[in-house]
Design a protein around this motif. Structure first.
Motif, mmCIF file in Angstrom:
data_model
loop_
_atom_site.group_PDB
_atom_site.id
_atom_site.type_symbol
_atom_site.label_atom_id
_atom_site.label_comp_id
_atom_site.label_asym_id
_atom_site.label_seq_id
_atom_site.Cartn_x
_atom_site.Cartn_y
_atom_site.Cartn_z
ATOM 1 N N THR A 140 27.768 110.367 55.431
ATOM 2 C CA THR A 140 28.509 109.765 54.314
ATOM 3 C C THR A 140 29.580 110.694 53.752
ATOM 4 N N TYR A 141 29.529 111.973 54.100
ATOM 5 C CA TYR A 141 30.519 112.926 53.607
ATOM 6 C C TYR A 141 31.743 113.007 54.512
ATOM 7 N N TYR A 142 31.605 112.560 55.743
ATOM 8 C CA TYR A 142 32.702 112.687 56.694
ATOM 9 C C TYR A 142 33.885 111.835 56.229
ATOM 10 N N GLY A 143 35.056 112.447 56.213
ATOM 11 C CA GLY A 143 36.255 111.729 55.789
ATOM 12 C C GLY A 143 36.459 111.696 54.292
ATOM 13 N N ASN A 144 35.566 112.317 53.523
ATOM 14 C CA ASN A 144 35.759 112.405 52.073
ATOM 15 C C ASN A 144 36.842 113.433 51.752
ATOM 16 N N ALA A 145 37.536 113.216 50.648
ATOM 17 C CA ALA A 145 38.537 114.171 50.177
ATOM 18 C C ALA A 145 37.924 115.027 49.076
ATOM 19 N N PHE A 146 37.978 116.331 49.249
ATOM 20 C CA PHE A 146 37.507 117.272 48.234
ATOM 21 C C PHE A 146 38.728 117.866 47.543
ATOM 22 N N VAL A 147 38.697 117.886 46.214
ATOM 23 C CA VAL A 147 39.840 118.320 45.417
ATOM 24 C C VAL A 147 39.363 119.316 44.371
ATOM 25 N N CYS A 148 40.019 120.453 44.294
ATOM 26 C CA CYS A 148 39.697 121.448 43.273
ATOM 27 C C CYS A 148 40.329 121.048 41.937
ATOM 28 N N GLU A 149 39.605 121.249 40.873
ATOM 29 C CA GLU A 149 40.162 121.161 39.517
ATOM 30 C C GLU A 149 40.029 122.571 38.945
ATOM 31 N N VAL A 150 41.092 123.343 39.137
ATOM 32 C CA VAL A 150 41.021 124.796 38.940
ATOM 33 C C VAL A 150 40.690 125.166 37.503
ATOM 34 N N ALA A 151 41.357 124.512 36.563
ATOM 35 C CA ALA A 151 41.148 124.867 35.155
ATOM 36 C C ALA A 151 39.754 124.500 34.674
ATOM 37 N N GLY A 152 39.120 123.528 35.334
ATOM 38 C CA GLY A 152 37.801 123.075 34.902
ATOM 39 C C GLY A 152 36.662 123.731 35.624
ATOM 40 N N ASN A 153 36.948 124.700 36.519
ATOM 41 C CA ASN A 153 35.909 125.426 37.248
ATOM 42 C C ASN A 153 35.021 124.469 38.049
ATOM 43 N N LEU A 154 35.643 123.495 38.711
ATOM 44 C CA LEU A 154 34.853 122.471 39.386
ATOM 45 C C LEU A 154 35.576 121.912 40.604
ATOM 46 N N ILE A 155 34.843 121.099 41.361
ATOM 47 C CA ILE A 155 35.364 120.457 42.561
ATOM 48 C C ILE A 155 34.995 118.978 42.529
ATOM 49 N N MET A 156 35.982 118.123 42.759
ATOM 50 C CA MET A 156 35.767 116.681 42.771
ATOM 51 C C MET A 156 35.633 116.185 44.205
ATOM 52 N N ARG A 157 34.901 115.101 44.353
ATOM 53 C CA ARG A 157 34.708 114.497 45.674
ATOM 54 C C ARG A 157 35.115 113.028 45.612
ATOM 55 N N TYR A 158 35.989 112.631 46.551
ATOM 56 C CA TYR A 158 36.476 111.258 46.620
ATOM 57 C C TYR A 158 36.169 110.652 47.989
ATOM 58 N N SER A 159 35.731 109.409 47.993
ATOM 59 C CA SER A 159 35.667 108.669 49.251
ATOM 60 C C SER A 159 37.037 108.060 49.509
ATOM 61 N N LEU A 160 37.395 107.892 50.771
ATOM 62 C CA LEU A 160 38.668 107.300 51.156
ATOM 63 C C LEU A 160 38.399 106.012 51.923
ATOM 64 N N GLU A 161 38.922 104.928 51.385
ATOM 65 C CA GLU A 161 38.742 103.613 52.006
ATOM 66 C C GLU A 161 40.108 103.040 52.369
ATOM 67 N N ALA A 162 40.248 102.619 53.619
ATOM 68 C CA ALA A 162 41.508 102.020 54.054
ATOM 69 C C ALA A 162 41.797 100.775 53.224
ATOM 70 N N LYS A 163 43.029 100.683 52.761
ATOM 71 C CA LYS A 163 43.454 99.560 51.927
ATOM 72 C C LYS A 163 44.840 99.151 52.391
ATOM 73 N N GLY A 164 44.909 98.206 53.314
ATOM 74 C CA GLY A 164 46.191 97.864 53.905
ATOM 75 C C GLY A 164 46.725 99.058 54.674
ATOM 76 N N PRO A 165 48.016 99.333 54.570
ATOM 77 C CA PRO A 165 48.576 100.498 55.265
ATOM 78 C C PRO A 165 48.255 101.821 54.588
ATOM 79 N N THR A 166 47.633 101.783 53.415
ATOM 80 C CA THR A 166 47.345 103.016 52.691
ATOM 81 C C THR A 166 45.851 103.086 52.378
ATOM 82 N N PHE A 167 45.477 103.822 51.337
ATOM 83 C CA PHE A 167 44.069 104.096 51.076
ATOM 84 C C PHE A 167 43.741 103.961 49.590
ATOM 85 N N LEU A 168 42.466 103.742 49.330
ATOM 86 C CA LEU A 168 41.924 103.765 47.976
ATOM 87 C C LEU A 168 40.936 104.924 47.899
ATOM 88 N N ALA A 169 41.163 105.832 46.969
ATOM 89 C CA ALA A 169 40.286 106.990 46.776
ATOM 90 C C ALA A 169 39.442 106.765 45.525
#
Length: 996
Positions: free
Chosen positions: A345-374
């Motif tokens: 379930t983690y494969y293809g997820n986007a991980f994003v740093c939030e530097v000022a908050g000392n944390l890391i966010m995790r987003y799933s990526l779902e194809a939505k037409g020619p683009t994606f929904l995170a």
């Protein structure tokens, strides 16, 4: 009720805050309280992770400092980019919004694990003396490195792990904002090296100046490693650049965590008549109201700032300053996880740093037409959060072991120097932590059964046959490193195994890599492409279409196969087909036109798909429109009007009479879309400096209907507005009575302003007198619209000034922005009249004004009155929470400013101006002038963001002149409109407004 200061004390800073608060109350300034760092040995314990994941320390100071990017070479050596010169090396050289001149002390370091215990134990400085280094990519035993203002190629040729080759490849990147530099080099499937260009821009050229500089504003770029050719791309976010398995590229901006780069510049450039506002899509929600859920307390300096505000019981602090909960302000390092060590379930997820908050966010990526929904995977909780304020995760790397490795810059303060209150910044050491840094392995709760956790990379000595085998590896590092090495070596022995892999592998990723590897070796045959075009995986078919596009003119079989995919079941395949068919020779065949028509008939409701098809047309827009209007079911569908109008506008912009006649003939049989299509045709013709044929039978009928509907006060407003757009293409003599009749306070405001805009389209000398005769009966909003129309053409300025001099228009009704535009007129006589006319209103020297308005800081402001001032003077260009418009900077940023600082920036808006908010003046070839902030730009267009949220997209080939004023869109001279008591009220409103 707990007071704000009690809330802050309860968050963990009690013992260091109380003495500091006492000092603030006693007007002492030293010392500022500080959070203590956590030792490297204890740092892993500071993390709070979900689902049993854990952080394992791989390296820490002194082995590594300030890591911001990292890549593993083919033999598992870790090359770490150390941005030691962040944010500067000398406080006296850090001048806001100026080119920076700090010392070049960045480094590239090689880390090794010599005892195979999974942790680094040896460190070697590979290269030093680099300026703001932020990205690295391997090539033929060396590395490309982005180090603003240059891109370097570095190589060790004698085996001592120190670079003895140091060659400047590109230069000219602007060394301006330390958080807006080029960064994160990444290899694409197409054997090019991609980079996030961010927003500093520059005039980019080769180091030997053999080529003409290429202007780059807010864009990304790529480099061909063989030729070192530089190419500007769609993009232009801050720090982050990543691919998924199938070549989709994602970037992130500080408040835009996940952005998908949807449109390629080279496709858009094929159709210069097509306006395209932007090429990037916010896959995840963006803005100042995205909450993050930190585990660390607010930094002491933030606590102190809040305490200073909260200590006054008459004031309230913003919610973000009162609790540990914050907002997305520093998204960085976006990386799509593509390893095999984590649950599926983690494969293809986007991980994003939030530097000022000392944390890391995790987003799933779902194809939505020619683009994606995170989407955030867990609600109201972060995947990783640290209790340590010094923890500054900035980036990731998909490592050979199949996990993500996390780069922690480990700094006491990470904020940009220009965003911290001046008095607090003077008491901070923004270089604190320069001697620290950590790298972690994000380890799963358990590895899959039989998982090779200790496999050591030795691909540098692998045969090409072994490299081909690695293209099936479930971990992306092994696949992509093998992909690069096959391309580097150009060993013909790989061709047979690659073809076998393409034919026999059950792994679509392996088949995909084999296609691109064959292409990289100039060995991809048409037969190979036919295999790819019929592949079971839509993602392989999509890439095969892209690879086939260069051969469509030479192979009818490939062309026919690609055309068949125009009805593919997968929308992304159809999207690529829509682009690739544009590579077919200039005069598109009937079968190609029909395929593009089928795509629009099925997918025309999708804006991205419309752009793809329009980019591919080579003067065949009228023919395509003809095919669509004869499709009865399509004409009756919701997208029909937008699709055919888009085609009609390009037909008009091309200005070819045979195409125009064909379009008119087609529209005769489609009354449902005739009106918007004729309006679009007229708009395009205007861009071509041509006129709509008033004698055409269809146009004549529509004009008659328009005159009837526009004059009918009982008709629906939307219908009246639609027909009103048509009247601006009629002769002035015919349209004048209908449009002037609408300049009546009893008519809806939108209809009045639309009538003014329509009159403004005429170039007749009578327009200014006609408009000015109606001025007295108009409401303030409509008057402002009229003045804008008069200012848009040079011949109307003198009548406007006459009206002001005669007292028919009060001087106060000319806004500061409008006055500044007048004062920059190219006509010296106009400039002189403006100077004389508004001499009494000329802004006083800024220092004098600021000194006079210091009184406002001593007054008790009224928040309700402050809101009125904000709505009167600021709401047209600024957003604060849910109020206003995103033209200038979002005023949420004042949360870290003092009242005195906000006062300075309101009264002296040009003291610190980011290039992102410079005012641009654009003159088009029809004589019209527009001003605004450049919100986006593509290969064909620029988009200006104007006051009150208006946006105007202008084709590049319609621009006669464009120039930056190098000043803020916000005008000087607000002291003429805001009294000292009102300023106190405004400051109170800005500093006390809560985010909801």
């Amino acid at each position: 009720m707990q007071r704000p200061i009690d809330t802050l004390i309860s968050l963990g800073w009690k013992f260091i805050l109380l003495p500091a608060l006492a000092m603030v109350q006693a007007e002492e300034v030293e010392p500022l309280p500080r959070a203590e760092p956590v030792s490297a040995a204890e740092s892993a314990d500071s993390f709070r992770l979900l689902n049993g994941f854990r952080m394992e320390l791989l390296a820490a100071e002194p082995l590594v400092t300030d890591p911001v990017a990292m890549q593993y070479d083919e033999d598992g050596l870790a090359y770490v980019v150390e941005m030691n010169d962040y944010p500067y090396t000398d406080t006296t050289l850090d001048v806001a919004w100026k080119e920076q001149s700090s010392a070049s002390i960045g480094r590239i370091r090689i880390l090794e694990d010599t005892d195979n215990d999974g942790r680094f134990d040896k460190s070697t400085v590979f290269a030093e003396g680099l300026s703001w280094p932020t990205g690295i990519a391997f090539w033929k035993g060396g590395v490309f490195v982005t180090a603003t203002p240059d891109v370097w190629y570095l190589k060790d040729t004698d085996g001592d792990r120190r670079a003895d080759v140091r060659r400047k490849v590109l230069t000219g990147f602007r060394k301006f904002n330390v958080q807006a530099v080029m960064n994160n080099l990444a290899w694409g499937l197409d054997h090019r090296i991609y980079a996030a260009g961010s927003s500093n821009g520059g005039d980019i050229r080769s180091s030997d100046e053999s080529n003409k500089p290429i202007r780059m504003r807010r864009s990304d770029f790529r480099i061909d490693p063989r030729t070192e050719i530089f190419e500007v791309l769609s993009g232009g976010a801050r720090f982050g650049n990543t691919f998924d398995d199938f070549g989709n590229r994602f970037i992130c901006n500080i408040r835009n965590p996940v952005q998908h780069v949807v449109l390629r510049q080279r496709y858009l450039a094929r159709n210069p008549h097509m306006p395209v506002p932007k090429g990037v899509h916010d896959a995840a929600p963006a803005g100042d109201a995205i909450e993050v859920f930190r585990m660390s307390p607010p930094e002491p300096w933030r606590v102190l700032n809040a305490a200073r505000l909260a200590s006054d019981s008459s004031r309230k602090s913003p919610r973000s300053e009162m609790t540990a909960t914050g907002y997305v302000t520093s998204s960085s390092g976006i990386t799509v996880y593509r390893g095999a060590a984590y649950p599926a379930t983690y494969y293809g997820n986007a991980f994003v740093c939030e530097v000022a908050g000392n944390l890391i966010m995790r987003y799933s990526l779902e194809a939505k037409g020619p683009t994606f929904l995170a989407t955030r995977v867990v609600d109201r909780q972060e995947f990783i959060a640290s209790t340590d304020n010094w923890c500054r995760p900035v980036n990731f790397v998909n490592a050979p072991d199949g996990t993500l490795h996390v780069l922690d810059m480990y700094r006491e303060t990470i904020e940009h120097p220009w965003s911290i209150p001046d008095d607090i910044k003077a008491r901070l050491d923004l270089q604190s932590g320069r001697d620290r840094g950590r790298i972690y392995r994000l380890a799963p709760p358990e590895y899959p059964a039989g998982y090779p956790t200790n496999r050591q990379p030795r691909l540098g000595s692998a045969t090409v046959e072994k490299l081909v085998i690695e293209l099936e590896n479930p971990n992306c590092w092994w696949r992509e490193t093998a992909h690069r090495l096959i391309f580097e070596r150009q060993d013909r022995a790989a061709i047979g195994p690659l073809r076998a892999l393409l034919a026999n592998s059950k792994n679509p990723l392996a088949r995909l890599h084999s296609l691109w590897s064959l292409e990289g070796m100039d060995s991809l045959s048409n037969a190979d492409l036919q295999v790819g075009l019929t592949d079971a995986s839509p993602r392989v078919r999509e890439q095969a279409v892209r690879l086939a596009e260069a051969r469509l003119n030479d192979s009818e079989d490939l062309l026919n196969r690609v055309i068949l995919l125009s009805t593919d079941s997968d929308i992304r395949v159809r999207f690529q087909v829509a682009f690739s068919l544009g590579e077919y020779d200039g005069s598109l065949s009937d079968t190609v036109i029909r395929a593009l028509a089928d795509i629009l008939a099925n997918d025309g409701g999708n804006t991205w798909m419309r752009i793809a098809v329009l980019s591919s047309l080579a003067g065949q827009e009228a023919e395509l429109a003809g095919k669509l209007v004869h499709n009865i079911s399509f004409v009756a569908s919701a997208p029909a009007s937008a699709v055919i109008s888009a085609l009609a506008e390009i037909v008009g912009a091309r200005g070819q009479q045979d195409e125009i006649n064909w379009l008119f003939e087609s529209l005769e049989s489609a009354p449902e879309v005739a009106l918007p299509s004729v309006v679009a045709l007229g708009t395009g013709l205007r861009r071509a400096r041509k006129q709509l044929d008033l004698k055409n039978s269809l146009v004549t009928r529509l004009f008659a209907q328009a005159e009837q509907v526009v004059a009918d006060t009982d008709a629906k407003l939307d219908e009246r507005l639609s027909f009103l757009e048509l009247l601006e293409f009629q002769s002035l003599a015919r349209a004048e009575p209908f449009l002037l009749e609408l300049l009546d306070a009893r008519e809806p405001q939108h209809l009045q302003t639309a009538a003014i805009d329509a009159l403004g389209r005429f170039s007749d000398d009578r327009i200014a007198p006609l408009l000015l005769d109606s001025y007295s009966q108009l409401t303030p909003t409509v008057r402002t619209a009229m003045i804008d129309v008069l200012l848009a053409r040079s011949e109307r300025i003198s009548p406007l000034l006459n009206a002001i001099e005669e007292g028919r228009i009060a001087r106060v009704e000319i806004s500061a922005v409008q006055r500044r535009l007048l004062s920059r007129n190219r006509d010296e006589k106009i400039r002189k009249r403006i100077a004389d006319l508004f001499a009494d209103d000329a802004p006083s020297p800024r220092d004098e004004v600021i000194a006079a308005y210091q009184q406002a800081l001593e007054l008790t402001g009224d928040i309700a009155n402050g809101e009125k001032v904000f709505r009167r003077e600021c709401i047209g260009c600024h957003r604060f929470g849910k109020e206003g418009h995103d033209v200038g900077i979002n005023l949420a940023t004042v949360k870290n400013r003092t009242a005195s600082e906000v006062l300075v920036h309101v009264l002296d808006p040009n003291r610190e101006v980011s290039p992102n908010f410079f005012e641009y003046i654009v003159v088009t070839n029809d004589g019209r002038t527009s001003t605004g902030v450049i919100a986006a730009e593509t290969a064909t267009s620029i988009t200006l963001r104007q006051a009150k949220g208006k946006q105007k997209t202008i084709l590049r080939n319609n621009i006669e002149e464009i120039a930056s004023s190098d000043v803020s869109l916000m005008p000087e001279g607000l002291e003429k409109k805001i009294t000292i008591p009102e300023m106190a009220d405004l400051l109170t409103f800005l500093l006390e407004l809560k985010f909801e």
